[in-house]
Scaffold this motif. Structure first.
Motif, mmCIF file in Angstrom:
data_model
loop_
_atom_site.group_PDB
_atom_site.id
_atom_site.type_symbol
_atom_site.label_atom_id
_atom_site.label_comp_id
_atom_site.label_asym_id
_atom_site.label_seq_id
_atom_site.Cartn_x
_atom_site.Cartn_y
_atom_site.Cartn_z
ATOM 1 N N LEU A 258 55.190 37.352 43.140
ATOM 2 C CA LEU A 258 54.059 36.500 43.508
ATOM 3 C C LEU A 258 54.370 35.026 43.252
ATOM 4 O O LEU A 258 54.028 34.160 44.063
ATOM 5 C CB LEU A 258 52.818 36.923 42.720
ATOM 6 C CG LEU A 258 52.140 38.208 43.195
ATOM 7 C CD1 LEU A 258 51.163 38.720 42.140
ATOM 8 C CD2 LEU A 258 51.414 37.963 44.513
ATOM 9 N N ALA A 259 55.021 34.740 42.135
ATOM 10 C CA ALA A 259 55.358 33.351 41.819
ATOM 11 C C ALA A 259 56.349 32.778 42.825
ATOM 12 O O ALA A 259 56.280 31.595 43.174
ATOM 13 C CB ALA A 259 55.926 33.264 40.404
ATOM 14 N N ALA A 260 57.298 33.610 43.285
ATOM 15 C CA ALA A 260 58.266 33.139 44.282
ATOM 16 C C ALA A 260 57.571 32.727 45.568
ATOM 17 O O ALA A 260 57.984 31.775 46.243
ATOM 18 C CB ALA A 260 59.294 34.239 44.558
ATOM 19 N N TRP A 261 56.505 33.431 45.922
ATOM 20 C CA TRP A 261 55.761 33.117 47.146
ATOM 21 C C TRP A 261 54.744 31.999 46.941
ATOM 22 O O TRP A 261 54.623 31.089 47.778
ATOM 23 C CB TRP A 261 55.018 34.359 47.634
ATOM 24 C CG TRP A 261 55.841 35.350 48.376
ATOM 25 C CD1 TRP A 261 56.579 36.366 47.844
ATOM 26 C CD2 TRP A 261 56.016 35.443 49.797
ATOM 27 N NE1 TRP A 261 57.200 37.089 48.831
ATOM 28 C CE2 TRP A 261 56.871 36.544 50.045
ATOM 29 C CE3 TRP A 261 55.531 34.713 50.877
ATOM 30 C CZ2 TRP A 261 57.247 36.924 51.339
ATOM 31 C CZ3 TRP A 261 55.896 35.078 52.165
ATOM 32 C CH2 TRP A 261 56.748 36.170 52.388
ATOM 33 N N LEU A 262 53.996 32.062 45.838
ATOM 34 C CA LEU A 262 52.818 31.211 45.675
ATOM 35 C C LEU A 262 53.053 29.972 44.828
ATOM 36 O O LEU A 262 52.253 29.034 44.889
ATOM 37 C CB LEU A 262 51.680 32.026 45.051
ATOM 38 C CG LEU A 262 51.207 33.252 45.836
ATOM 39 C CD1 LEU A 262 50.214 34.065 45.000
ATOM 40 C CD2 LEU A 262 50.578 32.843 47.160
ATOM 41 N N GLY A 263 54.111 29.968 44.006
ATOM 42 C CA GLY A 263 54.311 28.871 43.075
ATOM 43 C C GLY A 263 53.544 29.100 41.791
ATOM 44 O O GLY A 263 52.689 29.990 41.699
ATOM 45 N N LEU A 264 53.828 28.289 40.782
ATOM 46 C CA LEU A 264 53.252 28.517 39.456
ATOM 47 C C LEU A 264 51.757 28.218 39.403
ATOM 48 O O LEU A 264 51.007 28.893 38.689
ATOM 49 C CB LEU A 264 53.980 27.668 38.415
ATOM 50 C CG LEU A 264 55.388 28.158 38.032
ATOM 51 C CD1 LEU A 264 56.022 27.207 37.041
ATOM 52 C CD2 LEU A 264 55.312 29.571 37.442
ATOM 53 N N ARG A 265 51.286 27.228 40.141
ATOM 54 C CA ARG A 265 49.859 26.880 40.086
ATOM 55 C C ARG A 265 49.000 28.059 40.522
ATOM 56 O O ARG A 265 48.087 28.487 39.807
ATOM 57 C CB ARG A 265 49.586 25.666 40.977
ATOM 58 C CG ARG A 265 49.885 24.325 40.335
ATOM 59 C CD ARG A 265 49.926 23.218 41.370
ATOM 60 N NE ARG A 265 48.811 23.250 42.298
ATOM 61 C CZ ARG A 265 47.662 22.589 42.124
ATOM 62 N NH1 ARG A 265 47.477 21.875 41.021
ATOM 63 N NH2 ARG A 265 46.703 22.644 43.025
ATOM 64 N N GLN A 266 49.289 28.594 41.688
ATOM 65 C CA GLN A 266 48.491 29.707 42.186
ATOM 66 C C GLN A 266 48.763 30.993 41.403
ATOM 67 O O GLN A 266 47.883 31.849 41.292
ATOM 68 C CB GLN A 266 48.755 29.926 43.668
ATOM 69 C CG GLN A 266 48.156 28.849 44.555
ATOM 70 C CD GLN A 266 48.062 29.296 46.004
ATOM 71 O OE1 GLN A 266 47.533 30.355 46.309
ATOM 72 N NE2 GLN A 266 48.608 28.481 46.892
ATOM 73 N N THR A 267 49.981 31.128 40.860
ATOM 74 C CA THR A 267 50.262 32.304 40.039
ATOM 75 C C THR A 267 49.407 32.295 38.781
ATOM 76 O O THR A 267 49.008 33.359 38.273
ATOM 77 C CB THR A 267 51.756 32.351 39.665
ATOM 78 O OG1 THR A 267 52.531 32.364 40.869
ATOM 79 C CG2 THR A 267 52.077 33.601 38.864
ATOM 80 N N GLY A 268 49.104 31.117 38.260
ATOM 81 C CA GLY A 268 48.181 31.017 37.131
ATOM 82 C C GLY A 268 46.804 31.555 37.498
ATOM 83 O O GLY A 268 46.164 32.254 36.700
ATOM 84 N N VAL A 269 46.350 31.242 38.708
ATOM 85 C CA VAL A 269 45.070 31.772 39.181
ATOM 86 C C VAL A 269 45.136 33.292 39.282
ATOM 87 O O VAL A 269 44.223 34.010 38.875
ATOM 88 C CB VAL A 269 44.708 31.162 40.562
ATOM 89 C CG1 VAL A 269 43.439 31.808 41.113
ATOM 90 C CG2 VAL A 269 44.531 29.659 40.447
ATOM 91 N N VAL A 270 46.247 33.788 39.828
ATOM 92 C CA VAL A 270 46.433 35.235 39.981
ATOM 93 C C VAL A 270 46.368 35.934 38.628
ATOM 94 O O VAL A 270 45.668 36.945 38.463
ATOM 95 C CB VAL A 270 47.777 35.535 40.683
ATOM 96 C CG1 VAL A 270 48.118 37.019 40.604
ATOM 97 C CG2 VAL A 270 47.735 35.082 42.136
ATOM 98 N N LEU A 271 47.103 35.401 37.650
ATOM 99 C CA LEU A 271 47.157 36.037 36.335
ATOM 100 C C LEU A 271 45.787 36.015 35.660
ATOM 101 O O LEU A 271 45.359 37.015 35.050
ATOM 102 C CB LEU A 271 48.194 35.334 35.466
ATOM 103 C CG LEU A 271 48.510 35.987 34.117
ATOM 104 C CD1 LEU A 271 48.965 37.429 34.301
ATOM 105 C CD2 LEU A 271 49.576 35.185 33.374
ATOM 106 N N PHE A 272 45.077 34.904 35.774
ATOM 107 C CA PHE A 272 43.750 34.807 35.176
ATOM 108 C C PHE A 272 42.799 35.828 35.794
ATOM 109 O O PHE A 272 42.091 36.562 35.088
ATOM 110 C CB PHE A 272 43.196 33.395 35.355
ATOM 111 C CG PHE A 272 41.766 33.242 34.918
ATOM 112 C CD1 PHE A 272 41.452 33.134 33.574
ATOM 113 C CD2 PHE A 272 40.742 33.219 35.855
ATOM 114 C CE1 PHE A 272 40.130 33.006 33.169
ATOM 115 C CE2 PHE A 272 39.426 33.095 35.458
ATOM 116 C CZ PHE A 272 39.110 32.983 34.111
#
Length: 270
Positions: free
Chosen positions: A198-212
């Protein structure tokens, strides 16, 4: 309209293939051979009985050969994949960019269902998905029509790999801390690979949203299960939470609404 019809047709066909992957990959079976067959009588499914959604309706949700019931999950997955593909077509432009995001939707929907059914996240989905995310990051400037150059592509691919490594490392630290506190694993490596993808596709900013969102969804799932067991006067025991499903669903949300959600949240700090 023609493009939407094309994406819808591709979504139905890919949804039919996704059903095969969901059924076979967790069991370690090939998705290529043998051909599609009834799991009860092993009778091969004829081409006329393998049309997405339509065959399910015409057959009355039963195998033509033995009459055994066909699970409702099959048309739901086909319709769900079709819907996600059409959403990508409407949300992203040009069509090559929409097709790339449709691929990620395909992977995430499959992983969500496989994890909730088997608590497994097959490497044949997560690892190729991770590679595809890095490739997508390199090609994205050209797909978006902003021009493309080797230097730009390599830099974007490097940032994608870095995001995947940071996300994986963060989840491994959380898993390690949980093990030290409870002396048992709280999540599998499949979850780590999925978050890296997911991070490879979305980047760290959006991955933070995903994890939350995944953590909140997992907590609500666990709380709901505990309350259900209390209502039935039973003990839930060691509660398995399909965290990969939560990550996948949060990833699907973030594809379409991640940036908007981040913008809404950041306005409180201005």
């Amino acid at each position: 309209m023609i493009l939407c019809i094309f994406f819808a047709s591709c979504g139905l066909l890919m949804g039919s293939f996704l059903n095969v992957c969901i059924l076979r990959l967790p069991a370690g079976e090939s998705v290529v051979w043998p051909r599609s067959h009834c799991r009860q009588c092993n009778q091969p499914i004829a081409a006329r009985d393998n049309i997405p959604v339509l065959s399910y309706l015409l057959l009355g949700a039963a195998c033509r050969a033995c009459g055994s019931r066909i699970a409702w999950r099959y048309p739901v997955i086909e319709i769900g994949t079709c819907t996600l593909f059409v959403m990508c077509c409407l949300h992203f432009s040009p069509s090559w960019l929409a097709g790339s995001w449709a691929l990620l939707c395909f992977l995430l929907l499959g992983l969500a269902v496989m994890d909730v059914e088997t608590l497994l996240l097959p490497d044949l989905f997560t690892l190729p998905g991770l590679v595809a995310g890095v490739v997508f990051a390199a090609l994205r400037p050209g797909l978006e029509g902003d021009g493309w150059a080797w230097r730009t592509a390599l830099r974007a691919a490097g940032w994608s790999l870095l995001a995947a490594a940071v996300a994986a490392g963060a989840l491994l630290l959380i898993a390690g801390a949980y093990w030290l506190a409870r002396r048992r694993m709280g999540m599998g490596l499949g979850d780590v690979k999925l978050l890296a993808m997911l991070a490879a596709w979305l980047g760290l900013r959006q991955t933070g949203v995903v994890l939350f969102l995944a953590v909140v969804a997992g907590a609500l799932y666990g709380l709901g299960t505990i309350l259900l067991h209390r209502r039935n006067d039973t003990s839930p025991g060691q509660l398995p939470v399909p965290f990969g499903t939560m990550l996948s669903l949060a990833g699907l949300y973030s594809i379409f609404l991640g940036e908007r959600t981040l913008g809404w949240y950041m306005q409180f700090f201005h």
